[in-house]
Every structure is written in C-alpha cells, then in structure tokens.
Design an enzyme around this catalytic site. Structure first.
Site, short mmCIF file in Angstrom:
data_model
loop_
_atom_site.label_atom_id
_atom_site.label_comp_id
_atom_site.label_asym_id
_atom_site.label_seq_id
_atom_site.Cartn_x
_atom_site.Cartn_y
_atom_site.Cartn_z
N ASP A 47 32.53 51.64 52.60
CA ASP A 47 32.44 50.88 51.35
C ASP A 47 32.01 51.85 50.26
O ASP A 47 31.12 52.68 50.48
CB ASP A 47 31.38 49.78 51.52
N ASP A 89 34.20 48.65 46.06
CA ASP A 89 33.44 47.44 45.75
C ASP A 89 33.53 47.10 44.27
O ASP A 89 33.47 47.99 43.42
CB ASP A 89 31.97 47.72 46.12
N GLU A 112 38.60 45.91 45.76
CA GLU A 112 38.14 44.54 45.59
C GLU A 112 38.18 44.22 44.10
O GLU A 112 37.47 44.84 43.30
CB GLU A 112 36.70 44.38 46.09
N HIS A 117 32.34 39.14 53.96
CA HIS A 117 30.90 38.88 54.04
C HIS A 117 30.36 38.10 52.84
O HIS A 117 29.15 37.90 52.75
CB HIS A 117 30.17 40.22 54.16
N ASP A 118 31.22 37.71 51.94
CA ASP A 118 30.78 36.99 50.74
C ASP A 118 31.20 35.52 50.74
O ASP A 118 30.92 34.80 49.78
CB ASP A 118 31.34 37.66 49.47
C1 GLC Z 1 30.89 42.89 46.13
C2 GLC Z 1 30.36 42.80 47.53
C3 GLC Z 1 29.14 41.93 47.53
C4 GLC Z 1 28.09 42.57 46.66
C5 GLC Z 1 28.65 42.84 45.26
C6 GLC Z 1 27.77 43.78 44.51
O1 GLC Z 1 31.34 41.67 45.65
O2 GLC Z 1 31.35 42.34 48.39
O3 GLC Z 1 28.65 41.70 48.82
O4 GLC Z 1 26.99 41.74 46.56
O5 GLC Z 1 29.92 43.43 45.28
O6 GLC Z 1 27.86 45.08 45.03
#
Ligand code: GLC
Ligand code: CA
Length: 558
Positions: free
Chosen positions: A98, A207, A256, A334-335
């Site tokens: 990540d 991310d 993402e 995971h979100d």
């Molecule tokens: C992304 C991750 C999440 C995190 C956020 C801030 O959305 O998937 O888990 O809290 O970024 O880094």
C-alpha cells in the site's frame, strides 16, 4: 498489446494486522503472511496486496505513516519483509504494498519540523503540509478557515498553537495532508517509492489517490469535498509518478479513486494511461442507502439493496475498459462491511448467499481482488459494546449519531452494519479460542462464529465456500475469463443477476437470484442447449423457479 505479467493476476488483499500472528502479541505480522503463502497459492491467487506495513502510531491502522522506510514493529522487520518478497517470488507470486501519499502521521519527522517554529528546518517542512489562518468573524471571534468535513466526520482543520494556524487533514487529525504542489516534497516521496521498488516489490495500491490536489482558494462549503477531492490537477501528480517510476519498472499499480467518473476512467487506468493499470472506484459498494435516515446518515444508513444499480455499475465499468484496459473485480475491501452480511445473508442462507456472490463476481471479465476471509464467508462483527470497536472513524461518527438524536442502540446497530471494523476481525483459521489467529487475545475481538466459520472446517467440506472459491478461481484460469465477453440480461430486474459469458473454451450462463425471496424468472430461450455445470443448491434444478439466493452456472453442451 504487449502481454504484461499482471494480465493473469488474481489478487488477494491481506489486512496484515488481522491475518496471522506468529509471535503471539495479538497482532498479525509479516511472518504470518509467509506462513500462509501455500494456503494462498492453493486458493488460486498469485498476487498479494498487503495493507500498510510501515512504522506508524496506528491511529488509522498504518495509513498514518511515521516512517516510510521502516517496517512497523507490530509487523516485523525489514528482513522479514525481504523474506516475504523472496519466498513469494520463489512460489511464482507477486507482492503489492500500500502506498499512502496523501498524508503522513502527525508523528512523521516532516510534520514535527513543520509544526515546530523553533526547528532548524521549519520553513522547508512547513510547506510540505497545508496551513491556513483562522477566519475572523464579524464579532471578532476566530474560527476554522472553512466548514469542510473530513472523510471520518468532524472538521478538516486542526489548530496548532505554536503557529497560530490550522493544518488540513481530510482524514483523522493525526493524518495531516501533504502539499503536492511542493516539488521537494514530491521528490522525497519519489525517492521513497524507488527504494521499495529496488527492494523488490512488484507494484502498489495507491491509497486515496484522488485527493492529492486541493483548492487553494479554500472556498467555503459544507461538507465541501469538491474542494479537496478529484480536482483535475491530481492527475498531473499521478502522471509524474507513472512516467518516472511506475512504467519504467513494469509495476502493477492499482489506484484507489473513490467516486471516479466515467470520463476519468481511461485517464486513470486505460492502456495508454501513465497513471495506473487498475482502478478501484466503489460505485457498486454502497447501493443500499436510505436518504431519509437522519440519525445515522450517509453510508451508515441501511436501506433496500438496489440490485439494478450494482448490475449497471458492473456493466458500465466493464464496457468502459473493454479493449482499452482492464476492469477490476471486487466486492469490497477493508473499508466496507463484509460482503455476505452486506449483500447476502449472514444467518440462515450464509453459505448459499456467499456462493451466489462468488458465482456472480468471479465469472465476470476483469482482474479480481479477493478480500481476506471472503473465501470462507466471514461476516460482520457480533459485538455488543462500543468498546469492542477499534476504528478511529467509529468514535467520531458514534458521537455524531448521538448528537443527531439516535439512541445508543440505534447508533451501535449502524456500526454493526457499516463500520470498517466489520471487515477487520481476525482471520478465522480454526475453532480454537482465538481462531488460531493467535494464542493470545488479539488487538480486535475474534467473531464468535469462528466455531463454525473457519478455514479448517471449510477445507474438510467439499461443498464449502472455500472449495467453491478454489474451483471458481481455477475455472477463471482455464477459461481465461479475464478476457471473456459478457452480455448482461435484464439489467433493470430487481431480483435476478443474469449474464451470458463467452469464455475461451465454452459459453456459459450465470443465473442467480440475488435476493432472499423466491422468484420465478424467464430463462434464456436457448437454455436447452446448456446444462447445469455448478449450483449452490444440493442438486441441480433446471426450472424457472429460484430459491432464495439460488445461483446456477450453465455450460453450453458441445
Ligand atoms: C483509504 C484507505 C482507508 C484509509 C484512508 C486514509 O481510503 O483505504 O482505510 O483510512 O485511505 O488513508
Ligand atoms: Ca504478531
């Protein structure tokens, strides 16, 4: 088009903290992933995406990086990490990590220097972040620069007394946003990325990539997300990374970008793009909202599942990338809540609905990402107390719900339905006290249903969810489903998830009842030419009557 190594990728997301603990401190670790490589290989995956492994105070489970060059002591050492890469490569597997580029921890040395006017490099590092004076109201009172709301709830601004200014944080206040307009900052991040590439990682999941640019006029707005998300200039930064690092090193880059538009899709991840290879955008993940719920609003409000939206979303994104890139297939990460609890049934029909969700997703074209525990049908938490939750987001939002007038029971239920912790409980390897995740009480409670939902059980049962995943992933490879042609049937039907697939060796129909009611549906007119190849029922039934969550894969007779 030149074939890339990742065109055959079947990805598995490992939430490191919750996967396997080998030194019995209650926290998953890198050696745990090494220990389970053979399990993962036997499942049929060949690429792992590992959630942040960097040194961090763990305000957001590692998305708040304190030292990009150091492995978190929670997870092991750099030697362990090198061994993971080496072992994975020996087994023909790839490792993605990540990459958190939007912010650092407030404990990162850059931010410490930035927020301390007496630090010798204060001026240099202050500009690595985003600062603003408070706003003076007519009555002379000082207030936040804007009313913008963080993705975790609450204001995006945090006051720093020493500087008498506010810094911007679009996530938690322990995660100050970086200033991507600062070239020195960008160069520092690029050196860091190259360092991990040289160490042997095969790619990254980038991310929060669409948040890198902000509107520096800081216009007023509430929640104001249009001022700090998806602004056109963030593509320039991503291109810079792509041209200088991602492309020359033949990496697999998954970006993402929640809420990405159709217009931006190819810019992000088309074959010609210099930014990413794959895009994660979440459009199909939140189609069961309830806009009338004012107590627990937004993603926390649970309503009816709008299946046509899910199907239309898949159809749309598959079409966008057809011959122009690769579609990314995933139910969740995971979100979001666990998929079997979210879109299936985690009680009476858990096994059947989990298989239905697998049939529908993993027979579509694209590159799949399996989320840890999904392959055994792990469910949302069974918690009964706020204290069992761990996620930083939960606590701000819980307070908001109570302020909105929700009872504690309603607020807790919203968390049990939607909180990110639902998808972060320890992997259930067997039915022992801590599910063989660890020998000690883990950092987050194991779900009590480990007694019957666990890898060991599923390994022994031929009809298990795990064995279904294995056979579907095998079929994906044999039939080159990544490149198959899909035709959706009746996208507007609220119950059925039907499609036709032209794969390498055969034609298929996937016919599923996505809902908990029984339905009668019109079968395709040429269904006589097909036979049932797989079903999530005990025995094949070839009628137009579908049981709750019944799903069938038909294969064309030769
Ligand atoms: C992304 C991750 C999440 C995190 C956020 C801030 O959305 O998937 O888990 O809290 O970024 O880094
Ligand atoms: Ca450990």
């Amino acid at each position: 088009m030149q074939k890339k190594w990742w065109h055959d990728a079947i990805i598995y997301q490992v939430y490191l903290r919750s996967f396997k603990d080998t030194n019995n401190d209650g926290i998953g670790d890198i050696n745990g992933v090494i220990e389970k490589l053979d399990y993962l290989k036997s499942l049929g995956v060949n690429t792992l995406w590992i959630s942040p492994h960097y040194d961090s105070p763990m305000d957001d489970n590692g998305y708040d990086v304190r030292d990009f060059y150091k492995v978190s002591e929670d997870y092991g050492t750099i030697e362990d990490f090198k061994r993971l890469i080496e072992k994975a490569h020996q087994k023909g597997m790839y490792i993605l990590t990540d990459l958190v580029l939007n912010h650092t921890s407030d404990e990162h040395p850059w931010f410490k220097a930035a927020s301390d006017p007496t630090h010798k490099d204060h001026a240099l590092y202050k500009d690595f972040y985003i600062w603003h004076d408070g706003k003076i109201l007519e009555n002379g009172e000082k207030t936040l620069p804007t009313q913008w709301v963080s993705w975790f709830g609450g204001p995006v601004w945090e006051y720093n007394e020493a500087l008498d200014q506010y810094y911007l944080h679009i996530f938690s206040k322990k995660m100050p946003d970086l200033n991507w307009r600062n070239k020195t900052m960008r160069e520092s991040l690029k050196s860091m990325i190259k360092w991990w590439v040289d160490l042997g990682v095969d790619g990254f999941r980038v991310d929060a990539s669409n948040h890198l640019e902000k509107n520096w006029d800081f216009p007023e707005g509430k929640p104001g997300q249009e001022h700090f998300s998806s602004l056109p200039k963030h593509h320039e930064y991503l291109e810079e990374l792509g041209e200088e690092i991602f492309k020359p090193n033949d990496l697999l880059i998954i970006g993402e970008a929640g809420g990405a538009s159709k217009e931006e899709a190819l810019q992000y991840a088309g074959n010609q793009s210099n930014e990413f290879n794959l895009l994660i955008q979440f459009e199909h993940c939140w189609v069961d909202g309830d806009e009338h719920n004012e107590l627990t609003p937004g993603k926390w409000a649970k309503g009816e599942i709008a299946l046509p939206k899910i199907k239309n979303s898949f159809a749309k994104w598959i079409e966008i990338f057809k011959d122009k890139g690769f579609h990314t297939l995933y139910w969740h990460n995971h979100d979001q809540p666990r998929i079997v609890s979210h879109y299936g049934d985690d009680e009476k029909y858990r096994k059947r609905s989990a298989k239905m969700l697998a049939y529908t997703l993993y027979l579509m074209p694209g590159i799949p990402i399996v989320y840890y525990g999904e392959e055994i049908g792990m469910t949302n938490v069974d918690y009964h107390d706020l204290e069992q939750f761990r996620d930083v987001e939960v606590f701000t939002e819980y307070k908001n719900f109570i302020e909105n007038g929700a009872s504690s029971a309603i607020a807790l239920q919203a968390l049990k339905d939607r909180a990110r912790d639902n998808a972060r409980t320890p992997m259930q390897w067997d039915d022992s006290k801590f599910a063989d995740f660890s020998d000690v009480s883990p950092w987050i409670d194991v779900n009590g249903n480990k007694d019957f939902i666990n890898v060991l059980n599923d390994t022994l049962d031929e009809t298990s969810i795990l064995n279904t995943y294995k056979s579907l992933l095998k079929l994906r490879k044999e039939e080159d489903i990544i490149h198959s042609d899909i035709t959706f049937i009746d996208l507007e039907d609220p119950h059925t998830f039907f499609f036709k697939l032209k794969a390498k060796h055969h034609d298929y129909y996937v016919l599923a009842n996505f809902k908990s009611c029984v339905i009668t549906a019109t079968l395709p007119s040429d269904i006589e030419d097909y036979e049932i190849y797989k079903t999530n029922m005990e025995s094949p039934i070839n009628t137009n009557y579908f049981n709750p969550y019944e799903a069938r894969i038909y294969r064309k007779k030769k």
